[in-house]
Design a protein around this motif. Structure first.
Motif, PDB file in Angstrom:
ATOM      1  N   LYS A  27       0.817  -1.217   0.000  1.00  0.00           N
ATOM      2  CA  LYS A  27       0.000   0.000   0.000  1.00  0.00           C
ATOM      3  C   LYS A  27       0.851   1.268   0.000  1.00  0.00           C
ATOM      4  O   LYS A  27       0.477   2.296   0.577  1.00  0.00           O
ATOM      5  CB  LYS A  27      -0.946   0.015   1.203  1.00  0.00           C
ATOM      6  N   ALA A  28       2.017   1.219  -0.621  1.00  0.00           N
ATOM      7  CA  ALA A  28       2.939   2.370  -0.621  1.00  0.00           C
ATOM      8  C   ALA A  28       2.305   3.591  -1.296  1.00  0.00           C
ATOM      9  O   ALA A  28       2.418   4.718  -0.808  1.00  0.00           O
ATOM     10  CB  ALA A  28       4.240   1.988  -1.333  1.00  0.00           C
ATOM     11  N   LYS A  29       1.616   3.345  -2.404  1.00  0.00           N
ATOM     12  CA  LYS A  29       1.016   4.456  -3.150  1.00  0.00           C
ATOM     13  C   LYS A  29      -0.062   5.153  -2.320  1.00  0.00           C
ATOM     14  O   LYS A  29      -0.120   6.387  -2.272  1.00  0.00           O
ATOM     15  CB  LYS A  29       0.432   3.929  -4.451  1.00  0.00           C
ATOM     16  N   GLN A  30      -0.903   4.353  -1.649  1.00  0.00           N
ATOM     17  CA  GLN A  30      -1.970   4.943  -0.831  1.00  0.00           C
ATOM     18  C   GLN A  30      -1.387   5.726   0.347  1.00  0.00           C
ATOM     19  O   GLN A  30      -1.886   6.805   0.686  1.00  0.00           O
ATOM     20  CB  GLN A  30      -2.907   3.838  -0.304  1.00  0.00           C
ATOM     21  N   ILE A  31      -0.332   5.184   0.945  1.00  0.00           N
ATOM     22  CA  ILE A  31       0.294   5.870   2.086  1.00  0.00           C
ATOM     23  C   ILE A  31       0.892   7.203   1.639  1.00  0.00           C
ATOM     24  O   ILE A  31       0.717   8.236   2.302  1.00  0.00           O
ATOM     25  CB  ILE A  31       1.382   4.977   2.716  1.00  0.00           C
ATOM     26  N   LEU A  32       1.619   7.195   0.522  1.00  0.00           N
ATOM     27  CA  LEU A  32       2.243   8.425   0.025  1.00  0.00           C
ATOM     28  C   LEU A  32       1.200   9.479  -0.299  1.00  0.00           C
ATOM     29  O   LEU A  32       1.389  10.671  -0.017  1.00  0.00           O
ATOM     30  CB  LEU A  32       3.084   8.101  -1.221  1.00  0.00           C
ATOM     31  N   THR A  33       0.092   9.041  -0.864  1.00  0.00           N
ATOM     32  CA  THR A  33      -0.996   9.981  -1.194  1.00  0.00           C
ATOM     33  C   THR A  33      -1.526  10.641   0.076  1.00  0.00           C
ATOM     34  O   THR A  33      -1.750  11.868   0.102  1.00  0.00           O
ATOM     35  CB  THR A  33      -2.139   9.245  -1.914  1.00  0.00           C
ATOM     36  N   ARG A  34      -1.721   9.869   1.125  1.00  0.00           N
ATOM     37  CA  ARG A  34      -2.218  10.429   2.399  1.00  0.00           C
ATOM     38  C   ARG A  34      -1.198  11.374   3.028  1.00  0.00           C
ATOM     39  O   ARG A  34      -1.563  12.433   3.560  1.00  0.00           O
ATOM     40  CB  ARG A  34      -2.533   9.280   3.358  1.00  0.00           C
TER      41      ARG A  34
END
Length: 355
Positions: free
Chosen positions: A181-188
């Motif tokens: 979930k790296a992409k979702q974390i970076l977005t947040r």
């Protein structure tokens, strides 16, 4: 020489004819004995003739038949007496159980009445406590509204703190190289940074940082990561501080409602006591109902046991009468049949029924 032509022969025939009902009474009991079918069949075929003969005219075999009838009657009488003893014992036991059940029901009904009084008192106290609680709620209407509003503030603060803490943990995992979930974390994280930094410079830098492999980070990129981490932690610390302040304010509101809280506690305890008393009343009523059902069954059992006992008494009396009749037939001579009065005055031939 044929005996039928003599006076004694005529008398013998008359006696035998006159005593047919007595022989039948004896044989009725014999037929109810525990003899095997083939033995009983044989005895039924020879006993009437033997019993119908005068004592002095009986063949030795007929004397043996008479003895056989005697033992059969004695065994049958003893068996019936034993059955009578058992029936009386069963009737006595059934009556004892009925008496015991009636006592239990009486005690249960008394307990039920006591519990009903307890429940009445508990219900009255619960109602009174509810009325006081309602009055207290009316008296604390304004502080209660403030308290509920502050509860909402605390709830929101807890939510914010959880989100900030979770984001810190997720960012640390991302920096350490976690790919889940790296992409979702970076977005947040970027969204949070843009909300905190109006220029959005740090957010833009991070986007480029995480586009590169971990081992190729420059000092500038590492500095950006540290700055982002510190910023996220400050946000989490601020959220924790806001929650602490909100909870302290909530405690102040709660102290203003101490009178209401006491009324609520008293009302809750009274409701619980009333519920327990009600359950006890229901249980007692169920016990009385069950005992009532048991008593009805016990009454039927007593009636049945008494009926069996009475029947056993009748068949014992029948066997005893058959024994008396048998003794008369056994001793009959050409001079006539031994009278019942004579037998009654003679020593008993069998054990009397124990009552």
């Amino acid at each position: 020489m044929k005996r039928s032509g003599t006076a004694s022969g005529v008398a013998a025939k008359r006696v035998r004819a006159d005593q047919t009902p007595r022989r039948q009474a004896v044989m009725k009991v014999v037929e109810a004995s525990s003899l095997k079918d083939e033995e009983l069949s044989l005895l039924k075929s020879v006993a009437p003739v033997a019993l119908g003969s005068n004592k002095e005219d009986r063949h030795p075999i007929q004397h043996q038949v008479v003895d056989w009838v005697s033992k059969t009657l004695e065994g049958t009488l003893e068996s019936r007496r034993n059955a009578l003893r058992e029936a009386r014992a069963a009737a006595e036991e059934a009556e004892k159980r009925l008496v015991d059940l009636n006592k239990q029901k009486e005690a249960a009904e008394k307990e039920s009445e006591d519990l009903a009084r307890v429940h009445f008192t508990a219900a009255a106290e619960a109602k009174q406590a509810q009325e006081k609680k309602a009055e207290s709620i009316a008296d604390h209407k304004e502080p209660l509204g403030v308290y509920k509003k502050q509860e909402g503030v605390c709830s929101q603060a807890r939510k914010v703190l959880k989100e900030a803490t979770d984001l810190c943990d997720d960012f640390c995992a991302l920096v350490a190289g976690a790919e889940s979930k790296a992409k979702q974390i970076l977005t947040r994280v970027i969204r949070q940074l843009r909300d905190s930094d109006g220029s959005g410079a740090l957010a833009a830098t991070l986007e480029s940082v995480f586009a590169s492999p971990l081992e190729q980070y420059t000092e500038f990129q590492s500095s950006a990561i540290r700055e982002a981490s510190h910023l996220l932690q400050r946000k989490a610390d601020a959220a924790a501080s806001e929650l602490k302040t909100a909870c302290e304010a909530l405690e102040v509101c709660d102290r203003a409602l101490s009178g209401l809280r006491e009324c609520e506690k008293t009302s809750a305890a009274a409701d619980e006591a009333e519920a327990k008393a009600s359950a006890a009343v229901d249980q007692a009523a169920a016990t009385v109902k069950a005992l009532t059902s048991d008593i009805k069954a016990a009454q039927k059992a007593v009636e049945k046991a008494k009926s069996v006992s009475e029947l056993c008494e009748k068949i014992v009396a029948e066997a005893e009468a058959a024994g008396t009749t048998f003794e008369a037939l056994k001793e009959q001579t050409q001079k006539g049949l031994v009278s019942d009065e004579t037998l009654a005055s003679a020593p008993p031939q069998a054990e009397p029924v124990q009552v």
